[in-house]
Design a protein around this motif. Structure first.
Motif, mmCIF file in Angstrom:
data_model
loop_
_atom_site.group_PDB
_atom_site.id
_atom_site.type_symbol
_atom_site.label_atom_id
_atom_site.label_comp_id
_atom_site.label_asym_id
_atom_site.label_seq_id
_atom_site.Cartn_x
_atom_site.Cartn_y
_atom_site.Cartn_z
ATOM 1 N N PHE A 20 53.753 -0.745 7.713
ATOM 2 C CA PHE A 20 53.884 -1.363 9.031
ATOM 3 C C PHE A 20 53.489 -2.826 8.854
ATOM 4 C CE2 PHE A 20 52.907 3.134 10.020
ATOM 5 C CZ PHE A 20 54.109 3.458 10.657
ATOM 6 N N PRO A 44 39.811 10.881 6.127
ATOM 7 C CA PRO A 44 39.185 10.182 7.249
ATOM 8 C C PRO A 44 40.225 9.522 8.137
ATOM 9 C CG PRO A 44 38.896 8.928 5.223
ATOM 10 C CD PRO A 44 39.552 10.215 4.845
ATOM 11 N N LYS A 49 47.392 10.374 7.373
ATOM 12 C CA LYS A 49 47.795 11.783 7.522
ATOM 13 C C LYS A 49 48.928 11.936 8.532
ATOM 14 C CE LYS A 49 43.683 12.991 9.078
ATOM 15 N NZ LYS A 49 42.923 11.740 9.126
ATOM 16 N N THR A 50 48.719 11.354 9.733
ATOM 17 C CA THR A 50 49.726 11.511 10.785
ATOM 18 C C THR A 50 51.022 10.807 10.404
ATOM 19 O OG1 THR A 50 48.044 11.761 12.463
ATOM 20 C CG2 THR A 50 50.201 11.072 13.240
ATOM 21 N N GLU A 170 46.176 17.958 13.956
ATOM 22 C CA GLU A 170 44.845 18.135 14.550
ATOM 23 C C GLU A 170 44.887 19.019 15.795
ATOM 24 O OE1 GLU A 170 41.919 16.059 13.663
ATOM 25 O OE2 GLU A 170 42.817 14.379 12.579
HETATM 26 N N1 LIG Z 1 53.713 2.623 14.386
HETATM 27 C C1 LIG Z 1 52.718 1.975 13.772
HETATM 28 N N2 LIG Z 1 52.677 0.623 13.747
HETATM 29 C C2 LIG Z 1 51.677 -0.030 13.103
HETATM 30 N N3 LIG Z 1 50.662 0.585 12.454
HETATM 31 C C3 LIG Z 1 50.646 1.917 12.447
HETATM 32 C C4 LIG Z 1 51.669 2.696 13.097
HETATM 33 N N4 LIG Z 1 51.394 4.002 12.911
HETATM 34 C C5 LIG Z 1 50.251 4.058 12.187
HETATM 35 N N5 LIG Z 1 49.798 2.808 11.902
HETATM 36 C C6 LIG Z 1 48.605 2.480 11.113
HETATM 37 O O1 LIG Z 1 48.643 3.244 9.933
HETATM 38 C C7 LIG Z 1 47.343 3.667 9.539
HETATM 39 C C8 LIG Z 1 47.327 5.163 9.341
HETATM 40 O O2 LIG Z 1 47.499 5.789 10.614
HETATM 41 P P1 LIG Z 1 47.572 7.379 10.752
HETATM 42 O O3 LIG Z 1 47.713 7.671 12.209
HETATM 43 O O4 LIG Z 1 48.588 7.915 9.848
HETATM 44 O O5 LIG Z 1 46.140 7.809 10.236
HETATM 45 P P2 LIG Z 1 45.420 9.228 10.306
HETATM 46 O O6 LIG Z 1 44.900 9.509 8.950
HETATM 47 O O7 LIG Z 1 46.328 10.234 10.913
HETATM 48 O O8 LIG Z 1 44.223 8.906 11.284
HETATM 49 P P3 LIG Z 1 43.625 9.748 12.537
HETATM 50 O O9 LIG Z 1 42.888 10.915 11.937
HETATM 51 O O10 LIG Z 1 42.726 8.756 13.195
HETATM 52 O O11 LIG Z 1 44.798 10.145 13.388
HETATM 53 C C9 LIG Z 1 46.389 3.153 10.606
HETATM 54 O O12 LIG Z 1 45.819 1.959 10.141
HETATM 55 C C10 LIG Z 1 47.312 2.909 11.785
HETATM 56 O O13 LIG Z 1 46.793 1.882 12.603
#
Ligand SMILES: Nc1ncnc2c1ncn2[C@@H]1O[C@H](COP(=O)(O)OP(=O)(O)OP(=O)(O)O)[C@@H](O)[C@H]1O
Length: 358
Positions: A20, A44, A49-50, A170
């Motif tokens: 991104f 973390p 992950k998402t 989650e």
């Molecule tokens: N559409 C987007 N545009 C910009 N940055 C994004 C976008 N989607 C995710 N990110 C960034 O990518 C990184 C990973 O996000 P992600 O949601 O995959 O993490 P995660 O491991 O699932 O965290 P959580 O457990 O908090 O949901 C983060 O820094 C998030 O801000």
């Protein structure tokens, strides 16, 4: 119990990259998952992950890499299939139920979209609700159900169309602890009964280890280690992984000719210590199972906390010099007064050494 789905699909992810702007969120992810296996993505907040789950679902288009489901490319090589063409079921953290429809209407919806006839729909909805423990709830409104029940409805809706892959983001994080444990065990059982392949995102290692056949520990957009739960517990690959999984006390230490000198000033000298490799700095993992309250001279400390759990006491013992002391966790059969001095016996075979030079 009659399976709602027959078998899961395999999943292959190769060299997956997501960015991104200048932020690389997935950095060359490789995963192979056999049909019917359950993979947990554990890490973390912000580790990606998402983002990985969304790429798998077809909700986001990765910048590079390939995803194949059952050998068919769904993303990469110029292909990008939308979510509805990937044969998936999804369960999210916030249930995402339609409040104006009954429970039965919510669960039935994926079948209506697929043009399944009314009679078949009614029997499959009833069966899916039975499977999640909500038999007879079809005419209720989602708003009249508890959080746990609403998540069961979301689960029934995800499985009713017999997807070959289920994705979970989650799903239990809005529920209280007891309910999380119960539902986590039930989802694990259901997945095994259905034979569906599943990818389950969580930051909770207890959930991951309860549900999954394989756990991928993620950090900073990369997979740090991917293995069966037992292998992760007994053979964590790095000090980072051991720390994230809370496998025990992790201390900076110096490997010496006779054992280890811990940062807290304690010297660990023992019979098997000689086999742990060349002298130098690193981290020593001391899991609770490596320690027993005993009579030895190796390690002495003070009890600083005890918590009863399942017939034993989770006991915290402080060792080392004031100001730089190390807190060790172990299980004991007896209750001990706070500040009681205690000697600890060490099972050397259970210590793990992570040299910095490796
Ligand atoms: N559409 C987007 N545009 C910009 N940055 C994004 C976008 N989607 C995710 N990110 C960034 O990518 C990184 C990973 O996000 P992600 O949601 O995959 O993490 P995660 O491991 O699932 O965290 P959580 O457990 O908090 O949901 C983060 O820094 C998030 O801000």
């Amino acid at each position: 119990m009659h399976p709602t789905s027959t078998a899961g699909a395999s999943i292959e992810i190769e060299g997956l990259v997501q960015r991104f702007a200048a932020n690389t969120v997935l950095d060359h992810i490789d995963i192979r998952l056999e049909p019917g296996r359950v993979l947990a993505l554990l890490g973390p907040s912000g580790c990606g992950k998402t983002t990985l789950l969304k790429a798998l679902a077809g909700l986001d288009r990765p910048v590079a890499g390939r995803i194949a489901i059952d050998g068919v490319t769904v993303s990469g090589d110029g292909v990008f299939l939308p979510p509805e063409k990937r044969g998936l079921g999804m369960v999210f953290q916030d249930y995402a139920l339609w409040p104006h429809m009954t429970v039965g209407g919510n669960v039935s919806f994926p079948l209506e979209v697929r043009g399944v006839d009314r009679r078949e729909r009614a029997s499959r909805v009833a069966h899916a609700l039975e499977l999640v423990g909500l038999g007879g709830f079809g005419s209720r409104q989602p708003g009249s159900l508890s959080g746990g029940q609403q998540q069961r409805v979301a689960l029934a809706r995800a499985i009713v169309a017999r997807p070959r892959v289920l994705l979970f983001d989650e799903p239990l994080s809005n529920l209280d602890r007891d309910l999380r444990e119960t539902l986590c065990a039930e989802i694990g059982r259901l997945l095994r009964d259905l034979g569906t392949t599943a990818v389950y995102v969580t930051h909770d290692h207890e959930e991951a280890f309860t549900l999954a056949d394989t756990v991928a520990v993620m950090r900073g957009g990369r997979i740090r280690q991917m293995a069966a739960p037992d292998a992760l517990i007994h053979e964590p690959g790095t000090a980072d992984v051991a720390e994230f999984l809370k496998l025990g006390a992790l201390s900076r230490a110096e490997r010496t000719e006779r054992g280890w000198r811990l940062d807290c000033g304690v010297e660990l000298v023992g019979p098997a210590a000689g086999s742990a490799g060349a002298p130098g700095p690193g981290h020593l993992l001391i899991p609770p199972a490596a320690l027993r309250a005993g009579t030895g001279e190796t390690l002495r400390g003070l009890v600083i906390a005890q918590r009863y759990r399942g017939g034993q006491y989770a006991t915290t013992v402080r060792v080392g010099a004031a100001g730089q002391a190390l807190e060790l966790a172990l299980l004991t059969d007896v209750r001990m007064p706070i500040q009681q001095a205690v000697a600890l016996d060490v099972d050397w075979s259970r210590l793990r050494w992570f040299p910095l030079a490796a």
